[in-house]
Every structure is written in structure tokens, then in C-alpha cells.
Design an enzyme around this catalytic site. Structure first.
Site, short mmCIF file in Angstrom:
data_model
loop_
_atom_site.label_atom_id
_atom_site.label_comp_id
_atom_site.label_asym_id
_atom_site.label_seq_id
_atom_site.Cartn_x
_atom_site.Cartn_y
_atom_site.Cartn_z
N GLU A 1 0.98 -1.30 0.03
CA GLU A 1 0.15 -0.12 0.07
C GLU A 1 0.86 1.36 -0.10
O GLU A 1 0.50 2.31 -0.66
CB GLU A 1 -0.78 -0.01 1.23
CG GLU A 1 -2.13 -0.76 1.08
CD GLU A 1 -3.13 -0.01 0.10
OE1 GLU A 1 -3.05 -0.51 -1.09
OE2 GLU A 1 -4.14 0.58 0.33
N THR B 1 -6.90 9.46 -4.36
CA THR B 1 -6.59 9.32 -2.96
C THR B 1 -5.95 10.35 -2.35
O THR B 1 -6.25 11.07 -1.19
CB THR B 1 -6.23 7.95 -2.93
OG1 THR B 1 -7.00 6.98 -3.56
CG2 THR B 1 -6.07 7.67 -1.27
#
Lengths: 331, 331
Positions: A152, A205
Site C-alpha cells: 500500500e 486518493t
């Protein structure tokens, strides 16, 4: 990828080289991070959409991405830049197998990128789960999780676990703490459904995170942790009314919803059709209605799609129970 | 006291005037607000200490305080200023009985004022529970709670419920929301004990609240609501290790602990003797060790008392299980 500690604990003894497979195909699910009121600490996995990884053992050392489908050319093929290959390589290295063989990876994205549904997490988890399966499952899911968190970090620039933890563990997960990592699986009430709408508007994001203020009013934080506590209690008590009352986000939603066209209208539609709660999935722009039945979730996604059609906003819709399994082998 | 809505719902029919008693004596417990990580939303009741109210029905209309013992003259005898009498009067008025008879109240404080153990709440709850008992219990505990919250407002200047809710309901309570009031009883793990030390140093509630900043870092708030979620999960799972890991306060304790002499030393002692967690009770200066046994709680309070003795700080100590009953009739 240096922060992942090698899984030294006699993992050698867990690897039976006769059990190493030639090929595996894995599905890993999309996830709804935050679960509306639990910013950065809660998330759940869904049945669909998700990503698919086919991993093949080859003689040539190293990890290669041989094909990516469904990404419109947006994801890197460079094995050090692509989270799927980078994480798989790290697992192979830590298990002392990187000098014995290599792997080739085909990634099929069945879900949109940048949707707020944990797209990179689904790929990462599929890859890490696949390499472990290929090796005969020497590592537990708990041991795999740090690799996914590092993935991630590579994909999104921050090592949050609220997508990878539920994608890997399945169900509803609480990330109580990062240092040390403390993942608490929470009960999934029977009949809980998610009606998800991904409107085709661009909310990266990184931008969505930057909007959020570094300091928040304490009185709002108190409301939020009251709601988080209420949600957890509701999950244990199978109390959908309490779950619905608790899934309110007074801190993140007011800021992020501004980025999502028609958010207020979609919320009004969802609540009018009987949603327990409605909010943003992860950093958006996907939105999610939590319901007590599949039928209500379907009705809501159809009604929202009809509304967005009139606004000339394309969207994808998904209706899913909570996925309690996490990733799974295909075939 | 205007915000309490009259309990109109055919409460008349619940009052049988033949059942009205002449006198009741009630004990209501001290409480540990915040439960370390759940500022303003969590609290639990203890077995002791607590306050005692004797309430007598008399012909003369109105509510009078006839005596207060154990308060060193610090509490008002004026029935409109004293929370016990003011709340009892409001109940009588709302039930349409204020013109029929009056009550006289004797209050015995068995616990220190300004200790952070919900002293005013114990008195308020004892009074409200007593008047209801005197009348044959026409109101439920849920209906009594708003009167107690109004009493807190009178006593402390703010209408928080994290002392009155557990004092009235017993057990561990979550105040999920104030508007509307939403109280969630949480499970009490068998064997959970509190070792409480009240050091005789002066930290008025109002000052302790004023120290707290109006805005807090979002990253700390995230840690806090992760901990609150972990604590609630731990209570449901009877998982003392998770409870202990979760009961950490990164927002309020760093500010308030400064007001409490020897806080760090007391915490170190508690943790070294096996506390699951240690922190401030309410706004302090009382501190609380949460343990998995009575013996450990006793050992900790003795060790802390010995330490404070050396520092020439007087203290009271209490060891108690969680009180799951709340107030009770005496005799």
C-alpha cells in the site's frame, strides 16, 4: 520494502519444496475502508468486485508482470514499481527462495482504479496470497499482512491497512494499532449488505487525503468515537438500528463529500429507500449504502444510478454481502 | 431544569397513590468516567464508595434538604441549588404530585467531593432513584436519566452523562449520543476490578476541563477511536489482553496528568504490579488501575499508597468490582 521484518521463525521448516505449485489463480476482493464512521481504523471486504492474479513458477529468477488487463494502461509493468510484483518478490526473498526460481504474474483488474474501493489493495492482496499459495502456504495471514501494508505504501504513498486488512482477512476488521500491528476481526451481522455506487468522477486518493485538516475539534472527535463504539457494540449485538445510528461521520465526510458531485442527493435517495447508513467508501468517489437486506441495497443502487443518469454521470453499481473469506483460489 | 421533557406517556396511570411509601433510603455508586480511553462517552460504576439519600414524604409541600453529612459544609442546602433536591422536585412536578405532598432529604456523602469519582452524580442519582422509589417506581431508569443529566448541569456547569449514566444504569455504559440521548450498556467481563486511589490534591473539574484543547490532532483522534473500538470489542470478547492494550488515552491524559502529582510514578507502579491499564478517573485527581483480579487491584492500591505516603501525600484507596446494579434500596 525494508520495513517488513523477515519471517524468520523457522519458516524454512514450513516450506516443503515438493509442495510448491506451478501455477495458482487468486481472487482478492474490493473493500470499503473507514466503514463510514471509523476513519483509518475500520474496513470490510465485499464479494465483488475484486482483482485476479495468475502466478506461474518459472526457472528464470525474479518476478515479472507479463500482462495487466482492465487497467487502461495506468499501472506500471516495472516489477519494482508494481505493488503485486514488488510484494511477491519480497516474500520470495524473505523465505530464501528468490535464488531458486522466479514467478510470472498476470493481473486482471475487475474493478476500477481510483474508485475508493481499495483497488490497489485488492491487487496487492491477490499477489501476496498467490505467492504464499504457490509455496504451499508457509505464512499465516497475520504474517502476510505486513507485506500488504508495504505494498500500500508503494501504491498510495502511505501504509494504511484499512483496505488491505479486510481484503486479506475477510469480514469486518478493526486496525486498533499500527505500532505494533493489532488487527481485531469484528463480527459480521447476518444479512448486512452494501449497495455501492462508483460515479465516474475523478477524486485521487492523495487529493482526498490532503483536504482533511490536521486538527479537528475535540467535540467532533468525541462524537466520532462514540459512534465507533456504538458501531462495534451494534456488530456484536446484531443490532441493526444501533449500527445505523452509529455509522455517521462528522469529521471526514463533511470535507470529502464536497469533492463528490450529487453526494447529498445520493444520500437522501439511499436513506429514503431504507439504508441504515450512507457514506463515502474510503477516500471516494465511491459511495456506499449499508442495508439490512440485499433487496434494499439493490433498490438503492438502481435509484441512485437513475438519478446519476439524469445528471449525465456514468457509474458502476455493486451489491454485495460482506465477504467473510477474503482472497480465494480460483479453479 | 426546563429541558427535561415531562414524562407524559400515561405516567398518571403508572402511579398508584396507595403505593407511595413514607420513606426510602438509597445508595448510589461512585463512577469512573471516561474509562481511560473513552473521554465523555464511557464510564463504569463501582461497588464503593457512594452516597446515601434518605427521603421522607411529608405533608408540607416542596422539597427540603434537612441535613448533609460528610461534605465538610461544601454543598448547598438551598433546595434549588442542591442537585439532589432540585432533581427530586422536578420529578415530583412532572408527575403532577408537587401540590400533593413534599419530601425531606438527608444526604450522607460517603465519598470525597471533587475527587473525579462522580461525587455529584452519585448524590443526584441517589436522589432521583429515591423519589422514584418513594412513588412506587412510575418511571424507568431510561426516563430518570434526563433528570440526572440536568442535575449534573446544575452541579458542574455541563450536562455530561459519563458519570450519571453508569451510576444510574450500573455496569459499563456507552453514551453514544446526547441528541438524541442514546445509552448503550456494554458487557462487564467477569473478574474485572478497579483499584482506585484518590490523592488529596485539589484539581477542580472546571479547571481540568479548561486545560483540554479545543482542537486535537486528527492522527491522535484516530488512535483514540481505534482504542475505543478495541476496548468495546475486548469487553464483548472477554479478552483482557485486548482490553488492556486498548485502554490508552493519547489525547486527554497527556494534558491532565500534569495536574496530578506523582502520576507517572503511580502509573509505573500499577503497570509493574500487573494492571491491564492505568489512567485518570474522570477529570481526576483520582487515578484508576484496571485489573483482572481483586488481589492485583489490592496490591496496586497498597503499593501506590505506600509511595504517596513517602511523598507526604494523603490518599483514599478503593478496590471494587464493576457494580452492575447501579443504585439500590437500603434496609
Amino acid at each position: 520494502m525494508n520495513e517488513v521484518k523477515s519471517a524468520e521463525l523457522m519458516v524454512d521448516q514450513r516450506i516443503n519444496k515438493d509442495n510448491i505449485l506451478n501455477q495458482v489463480r487468486v481472487f482478492a476482493p474490493a473493500t470499503v475502508a473507514n466503514m463510514i464512521c471509523g476513519f483509518d481504523v475500520l474496513g470490510f471486504a465485499v464479494e465483488a468486485p475484486g482483482d485476479e492474479v495468475t502466478m506461474t513458477k518459472v526457472k528464470q529468477l525474479g518476478v515479472r508482470i507479463t500482462s495487466i488487463k482492465g487497467d487502461d494502461g495506468r499501472l506500471p509493468l516495472d516489477p519494482e514499481q508494481n505493488t503485486v510484483s514488488a510484494c511477491a518478490m519480497k516474500v520470495l526473498e524473505d523465505l530464501g527462495l528468490a535464488e531458486e526460481f522466479g514467478v510470472e504474474i498476470e493481473l486482471v483488474k475487475h474493478m476500477p482504479i481510483g474508485s475508493g474501493l481499495g483497488s490497489s489493495s485488492a491487487s496487492t492482496v491477490a499477489g501476496v496470497f498467490a505467492v504464499n499459495a504457490l509455496l504451499g502456504n508457509p505464512l499465516t495471514k497475520e504474517e502476510l499482512l505486513p507485506y500488504c501494508i508495504e505494498g500500500e505504501k508503494l501504491a498510495c504513498g502511505h501504509g494504511h491497512a484499512d483496505n488491505v486488512a479486510p481484503a486479506l482477512m475477510g469480514g469486518i476488521t478493526l486496525i486498533r494499532s499500527y505500532e505494533p500491528l493489532d488487527i481485531v476481526p469484528l463480527p459480521v451481522p447476518a444479512g448486512m449488505y452494501a449497495g455501492i455506487v462508483f460515479p465516474h468522477v475523478d477524486v485521487p486518493t492523495r487529493d482526498a487525503r490532503q483536504l482533511i485538516k490536521e486538527r479537528v475539534p475535540l467535540k467532533d472527535a468525541v462524537v466520532q468515537w462514540g459512534n465507533v463504539a456504538g458501531l462495534v457494540a451494534g456488530l456484536y449485538q446484531n443490532d441493526f438500528a444501533l449500527i445505523g445510528r452509529s455509522m455517521q461521520d462528522v469529521i471526514i465526510e463533511p470535507v470529502r463529500a464536497i469533492l463528490i458531485p450529487q453526494f447529498a442527493e445520493m444520500k437522501a435517495i439511499a436513506m429514503s429507500y431504507g439504508a441504515l447508513s450512507f457514506g463515502i467508501s474510503g477516500s471516494g468517489p465511491s459511495v456506499v449504502a449499508i442495508t439490512q437486506s440485499e433487496a434494499v441495497a439493490k433498490t438503492i443502487t438502481i435509484a441512485i444510478k437513475n438519478h446519476l443518469d439524469k445528471q449525465e454521470i456514468d457509474c458502476n453499481t455493486y451489491v454485495s454481502a460482506v465477504n467473510t473469506e477474503g482472497p480465494r483460489l480460483l479453479d
